[in-house]
Design a protein around this motif. Structure first.
Motif, PDB file in Angstrom:
ATOM      1  N   GLU A 119       0.853  -1.292  -0.050  1.00  0.00           N
ATOM      2  CA  GLU A 119      -0.011   0.087  -0.056  1.00  0.00           C
ATOM      3  C   GLU A 119       0.769   1.338   0.009  1.00  0.00           C
ATOM      4  O   GLU A 119       1.842   1.228   0.824  1.00  0.00           O
ATOM      5  N   GLU A 144      -5.630   5.250   9.967  1.00  0.00           N
ATOM      6  CA  GLU A 144      -5.889   5.790   8.611  1.00  0.00           C
ATOM      7  C   GLU A 144      -5.373   7.083   8.322  1.00  0.00           C
ATOM      8  O   GLU A 144      -5.247   7.446   6.978  1.00  0.00           O
ATOM      9  N   ARG A 145      -5.042   7.901   9.382  1.00  0.00           N
ATOM     10  CA  ARG A 145      -4.539   9.301   9.110  1.00  0.00           C
ATOM     11  C   ARG A 145      -3.004   9.194   8.957  1.00  0.00           C
ATOM     12  O   ARG A 145      -2.293   9.987   8.840  1.00  0.00           O
ATOM     13  N   GLU A 302      -7.429  14.609   7.416  1.00  0.00           N
ATOM     14  CA  GLU A 302      -8.167  13.756   6.471  1.00  0.00           C
ATOM     15  C   GLU A 302      -8.403  14.246   5.194  1.00  0.00           C
ATOM     16  O   GLU A 302      -8.594  13.664   4.057  1.00  0.00           O
ATOM     17  N   THR A 303      -8.817  15.627   4.839  1.00  0.00           N
ATOM     18  CA  THR A 303      -9.117  16.214   3.822  1.00  0.00           C
ATOM     19  C   THR A 303      -7.751  15.889   2.825  1.00  0.00           C
ATOM     20  O   THR A 303      -7.939  16.346   1.445  1.00  0.00           O
ATOM     21  N   ILE A 305      -5.610  13.154   2.656  1.00  0.00           N
ATOM     22  CA  ILE A 305      -5.223  11.778   2.408  1.00  0.00           C
ATOM     23  C   ILE A 305      -5.136  11.770   1.125  1.00  0.00           C
ATOM     24  O   ILE A 305      -4.061  10.899   0.413  1.00  0.00           O
ATOM     25  N   ASP A 306      -6.132  11.687   0.284  1.00  0.00           N
ATOM     26  CA  ASP A 306      -6.059  11.472  -1.167  1.00  0.00           C
ATOM     27  C   ASP A 306      -4.967  11.869  -1.943  1.00  0.00           C
ATOM     28  O   ASP A 306      -4.423  11.341  -2.626  1.00  0.00           O
ATOM     29  N   ASP A 307      -4.852  13.186  -1.822  1.00  0.00           N
ATOM     30  CA  ASP A 307      -3.911  14.021  -2.499  1.00  0.00           C
ATOM     31  C   ASP A 307      -2.373  13.433  -2.043  1.00  0.00           C
ATOM     32  O   ASP A 307      -1.453  13.073  -2.923  1.00  0.00           O
ATOM     33  N   THR A 309      -1.843  10.417  -0.876  1.00  0.00           N
ATOM     34  CA  THR A 309      -1.624   9.101  -1.380  1.00  0.00           C
ATOM     35  C   THR A 309      -1.145   8.884  -2.891  1.00  0.00           C
ATOM     36  O   THR A 309      -0.307   8.424  -3.386  1.00  0.00           O
ATOM     37  N   LYS A 310      -1.796  10.057  -3.603  1.00  0.00           N
ATOM     38  CA  LYS A 310      -1.511  10.022  -5.156  1.00  0.00           C
ATOM     39  C   LYS A 310      -0.186  10.496  -5.237  1.00  0.00           C
ATOM     40  O   LYS A 310       0.699   9.726  -6.097  1.00  0.00           O
TER      41      LYS A 310
END
Ligand code: PLP
Length: 452
Positions: A119, A144-145, A302-303, A305-307, A309-310
């Protein structure tokens, strides 16, 4: 009465205590020891296995068992050199044999999982472990964070380039600061503003003006043992900085790279004053464990995390899995806690010796910061002495120090600051090194007056 294998353990412990067996040295082979102690091979094997379980010895396939620790031979320094330049942890205290043991265990436990793609944010089991471990530092965050990164520098490098939820652009930075962070900003041409860091910290009124009047997306701050000054913010200062960040909608990147070494149990990280995501927390394992592992961690909002991760996936897909698996075992087994406990005492002692040496040997007009950190500190030079000239002069006296000029962004550059890293200098050489620095400053001062 002791069983036979317990007697063998006692014998090995006695040999360790009286110096017949030294750290890093190979234990007698199973066969030799069974003859010597007149007991069965099985008793020796059982005793060695028990000592291995207690992390007192480690096994090297086809070579035998070795006593944990570093041999005196490996600790020697090259011909009188006193090295305040090297910034890694004390080599003699690096637990690489223990880590080797954890790597072997990780392979035994997780098998081929250690060698497959994984991951981007790291092994979930390690992130759970990290979530527990950073609670000791008053950082409470769900796994998760938490991201596992390839050295905390990677987290910093990714963060500066991401858009932040406040939609702002500029990065505020302590001056001087950790030079790789400077590189992350300048190599991308990102907009920045500096705030001066001295041996009294930063001017919080000035910080408020910057937050209020500029378009600041984040403030990068090293909240304790700042690199290079060694400065630690007080809890009051940290609270105020967090309040300012909340009031002016600025994010904080709190680099707590050496938080584990803090002996003040009352010191909180900024994160503790706002765990909601306003403070992005990063931590390194380089200064307290093994820098070559390139292991660090970040607690993200949290806001983002997506960016994140990419960007992490784009950078290196994920941090090598084997070192992650070993870290998980190292943390879980309690080896990290034991190791850190020793390091804390060691760095504290170094800090006390360094501070006394500064007071004893630095000439008038010279100021210093952060001696107590036991890791980094700076000396501000008197007169017109340039740090690069002093560093060259000291090299001839077999003392290495770092010119701190590259730890400033261009508009804030100062040329009269040297950084000392005391981590790799043996306690008994610190005083001698600082005495030579004091002499060197006097000599360069005299020379500069002569040539003026
Ligand atoms: C203040 C500071 N933060 C972060 C780092 C980077 O550490 P890592 O090796 O985990 O990338 C360093 C390394 O020296 C540092 O001094």
């Amino acid at each position: 009465m002791l069983t036979k294998y317990e007697e063998v353990i006692k014998e090995i412990e006695a040999r360790t205590e009286d110096g017949r067996l030294m750290p890093g040295e190979r234990l007698p082979s199973v066969r030799v020891l069974s003859k010597e102690l007149q007991c069965s091979i099985n008793s020796i094997i059982k005793a060695y296995a028990e000592l291995e379980r207690e992390h007192k010895v480690y096994a090297v396939p086809r070579s035998g068992y070795f006593l944990v620790g570093t041999s005196a031979k490996q600790q020697s320094r090259p011909s009188g050199l006193i090295d305040f330049l090297s910034a890694g942890p004390d080599r003699s205290k690096m637990p690489y044999r223990d880590y080797q043991h954890c790597m072997n265990q990780a392979i035994d436990l997780y098998k081929e999982k250690m060698f497959q793609y994984s991951e981007p944010l790291g092994l979930l089991s390690l992130r759970h472990q990290l979530s527990k471990q950073i609670q000791d530092l008053q950082v409470f965050a769900d796994p998760e964070r938490i991201a596992v990164v390839t050295g905390s520098q990677q987290a910093l490098d990714i963060l500066v380039s991401l858009p932040f939820p406040n939609g702002k652009e500029e990065i505020c930075v302590e001056q001087p600061t950790h030079f790789s962070f400077i590189d992350s900003i300048t190599s991308r041409g990102l907009p920045f503003v500096g705030i001066e860091m001295t041996n009294r910290g930063i001017n919080l009124d000035q910080l408020e003006e910057i937050f209020r009047d500029r378009n600041i997306k984040c403030f990068y701050t090293v909240s304790r043992f700042q690199n290079p000054t060694g400065y630690c913010y007080s809890n009051e200062e940290k609270k105020r900085i967090v309040e300012l960040a909340q009031r002016y909608d600025v994010y904080l990147i709190e680099d707590d790279y050496m938080g584990d070494l803090d002996t003040s149990r009352k010191a909180d990280p900024m994160f503790a004053y706002d765990p909601s995501g306003r403070v992005i927390y990063t931590k390194s394992f380089s200064k307290v464990l093994l820098p070559g592992l390139r292991l660090g961690t970040a607690v993200l909002p949290e806001t983002m995390i997506d960016d994140f991760t990419k960007a992490k996936f784009a950078a290196d897909v994920h941090t090598p899995v084997l070192t992650q698996g070993a870290l998980e075992i190292y943390l879980e087994s309690g080896m990290y806690e034991t190791h850190i406990h020793k390091l804390r005492q060691q760095y504290k002692r170094k800090g006390t010796i360094l501070k006394q040496a500064y007071l004893d040997y630095l000439p008038k007009g010279t100021t210093f910061s952060g001696a107590e950190s036991g890791f980094y500190s700076t000396i501000e030079l008197p007169g017109h002495i340039k740090a690069k000239h002093l560093a060259e002069h000291l090299k001839k006296k077999r003392v290495l120090v770092q010119d701190a000029a590259n730890m400033y962004l261009p508009p804030y550059k100062k040329e009269n600051l040297i950084r000392l890293s005391v981590s790799q200098v043996a306690d008994e050489h610190i005083g001698e090194g600082v005495r030579k620095i004091g002499e060197g400053i006097e000599e360069v001062l005299v020379k500069s007056v002569y040539f003026m």
